[in-house]
Design an enzyme around this catalytic site. Structure first.
Site, PDB file in Angstrom:
ATOM      1  NE  ARG A  71      -4.190  -1.512  -0.089  1.00 46.74           N
ATOM      2  CZ  ARG A  71      -4.338  -2.424  -0.789  1.00 46.74           C
ATOM      3  NH1 ARG A  71      -3.378  -2.854  -1.639  1.00 46.74           N
ATOM      4  NH2 ARG A  71      -5.331  -3.292  -0.961  1.00 46.74           N
ATOM      5  CD  GLU A 122      -3.810   3.846  -4.621  1.00 46.98           C
ATOM      6  OE1 GLU A 122      -4.852   3.041  -5.063  1.00 46.98           O
ATOM      7  OE2 GLU A 122      -2.841   3.219  -4.594  1.00 46.98           O
ATOM      8  CG  HIS A 173      -4.370  -0.123  -6.629  1.00 49.81           C
ATOM      9  ND1 HIS A 173      -4.410   0.285  -5.120  1.00 49.81           N
ATOM     10  CD2 HIS A 173      -4.166  -1.549  -6.390  1.00 49.81           C
ATOM     11  CE1 HIS A 173      -4.285  -0.577  -4.289  1.00 49.81           C
ATOM     12  NE2 HIS A 173      -4.436  -1.699  -5.122  1.00 49.81           N
TER      13      HIS A 173
END
Lengths: 351, 351
Positions: free
Chosen positions: A264, A293, A312
């Site tokens: 992460r 994000e 991602h």
């Protein structure tokens, strides 16, 4: 991970599908126990997928009546496929009978803590295991992209200049891999097959996973950072791993070291990483995740030539939903038989 | 490959180093049999390496006296490390005692035929085996670069746009691999470790190499082209493989198929390839070799966004010269003992 038992209510259970899912996969869920479960799938009341295995989607644009219909469905839910798209923080209130949510992500601790859902009595199971292979492929791509100096190839191509020169080899290099859970184990095996000397960092004990040449303890971590060619982050995001890699850890790495983050974003102190890349202390990096994000348009990450930036998406593959439904269907059988579920989120561990 | 025996002359043999080589590696050659060989290494009379393991180098810029000195050294050579940089086609004339040349490339057929050196009585040994691992790494990089749509990642990054979406997986895809020699076998094993279904094409019989799931015969080749996700070329360049992949073969491939060439440029009809890429029939390509190197500044290859172009550098790694000297030293012992040499070029096979 088989820690929790969730007992089904007497009579029929209602599963509500809350994120985009292909009709044939919904049918596979229905087929698990048609006499004991009802599966409610109203595609018009949930987001529309923008691409295969998109779990966020475009909002359905409901009017007040539509919202009411959705909330009415939620009120009947015993089980949810994915978090509520409409009011995720209100889940316990809006779905009073809810016992269990099968989430579509591998790492859900960050989200559950933010929404304070980790304080409810709802059981959450994640999709860990589904993303191992595609993420391991991204790690291999990332390391080869950096080792073989692809940015330099692309730059020479843009200048129409034929510039042969030596590059390094991945085989024989040493990678420090943080996190040896399901994902880390797939990464370790894959890199070892490619001749990489894999050092693994983990908190817990247990047998040394396949492909890991040496276990590095947390106390050895800082010094090991200076002994490797690349650092690969594949750990859960918890209080303990928040900014695990900061200014001091980056400084402990040898000049030219590569960093790959598939965990992460906030496992790395992004400001310190940007500085280390801008100064040229790191040889390059590849990020599938960032601290916030989507990445802000004014982030300096966009401008770094020695950074492979992936939105991602390393884990997103065509087959993803089918694999998630495999986990969900298996868990559904366990649920109906009163057996422990797989992939249960543990609020005390934080993942 | 142990086909030729080259008998040493009575007395001492003279080895002349004709391309850049590190002094410590020259010393390793000297140490093989100091009482039986003289190693002549005059760095000022041969090209200077522009990077580690550069075998071409910048010319030494000799005046007439320098050239005379070089030709004088060549006249004494029994054995040469690499082809003569100064007048390669004149080798038999300029080095009348020359029996054997250890070349630094894996594929030398094209060069020897062009220089008509394949018609001389000189024995040539190549460096096959040295380049297997780095080239296999390039093939993995190339396939992942295409499968994971890196050009699209880079384009989104340049536009500062965060665009998650699904990509495909390399695991489970099928690759048709042309050439199952030393290089092809390393590629097959590496891809199989990554979960790729490897189909192999070869001319000769023999046991099925590790990692190859199915052998495709030459008669099945055309139809197999339509059954795979990617074509990888790793065969020798011979009359038989000249333009092996032309317009018809490209048309036989399914739309979206990838092509990776680590063999020689002219195994592919470059004009037909450019057209297939421009039309979007192929999903993308990666070339470490082109028909004419260096690539002309006006080639349309430079402009293709779905092409990863590598200037024949996939095989160039830091450790290369040490590995080549391993082969040369082993061959030198064989030579001095009258045993067959390894990696001998066979003019009838053409590689």
């Amino acid at each position: 991970m088989d820690r929790a038992t969730t007992t089904p209510s007497a009579g029929r259970s209602t599963i509500v599908i809350a994120s985009p899912l292909e009709p044939e996969l919904v049918d596979r869920l229905r087929a698990v126990a048609p006499d004991r479960i009802d599966v409610v799938h109203e595609p018009d009341l949930i987001p529309r997928a923008r691409y295969a295995a998109d779990h966020v989607g475009d909002p359905p644009g409901l009017d007040a009546a539509g919202i009411d219909r959705w909330l009415g469905i939620l009120r009947r839910a015993d089980i949810l496929f994915d978090l509520d798209w409409y009011d995720p923080a209100g889940l316990a209130r809006n779905a009073p009978d809810l016992r269990w949510v099968q989430v579509t992500k591998s790492g859900i601790g960050e989200t559950l803590r933010r929404l304070e859902l980790d304080r409810t009595s709802i059981t959450f199971t994640n999709a860990a295991g589904v993303h191992g292979v595609p993420i391991a492929e991204f790690v291999v791509l990332a390391l080869l992209y950096l080792v073989k100096e692809v940015p330099d190839l692309l730059d020479a191509k843009a200048r129409r200049s034929w510039e042969p020169r030596r590059v390094a080899q991945l085989t024989g290099s040493r990678v420090l891999l943080v996190g040896l859970g399901g994902l880390g184990q797939v990464i370790a095996r894959t890199l070892a097959d490619l001749g990489v000397d894999v050092w693994g960092v983990r908190r817990s004990d247990g047998p040394v996973p396949d492909g890991v040449a040496r276990i590095v303890s947390l106390s050895e971590f800082r010094s090991a950072l200076g002994d490797v060619d690349a650092l690969v982050l594949a750990c859960p995001y918890t209080d303990e791993t928040h900014h695990l890699i900061g200014r001091d850890e980056l400084a402990a790495m040898r000049p030219g070291t590569f960093l790959v983050n598939v965990a992460r974003g906030a496992v790395v102190d992004e400001a310190a990483l940007i500085e280390a890349l801008e100064r040229g202390h790191l040889g390059g990096a590849a990020l599938d995740v960032v601290e916030r994000e989507p990445l802000a348009a004014d982030s300096r990450l966009w401008d770094l030539p020695n950074l492979l930036l992936s939105p991602h998406r390393a884990s997103i593959v065509d087959a993803e939903n089918a694999l998630i439904v495999d986990i969900f269907a298996d868990n559904l059988r366990r649920y109906l038989e009163g057996r422990p579920l797989r992939n249960v989120y543990d609020a005390t561990r934080g993942y």
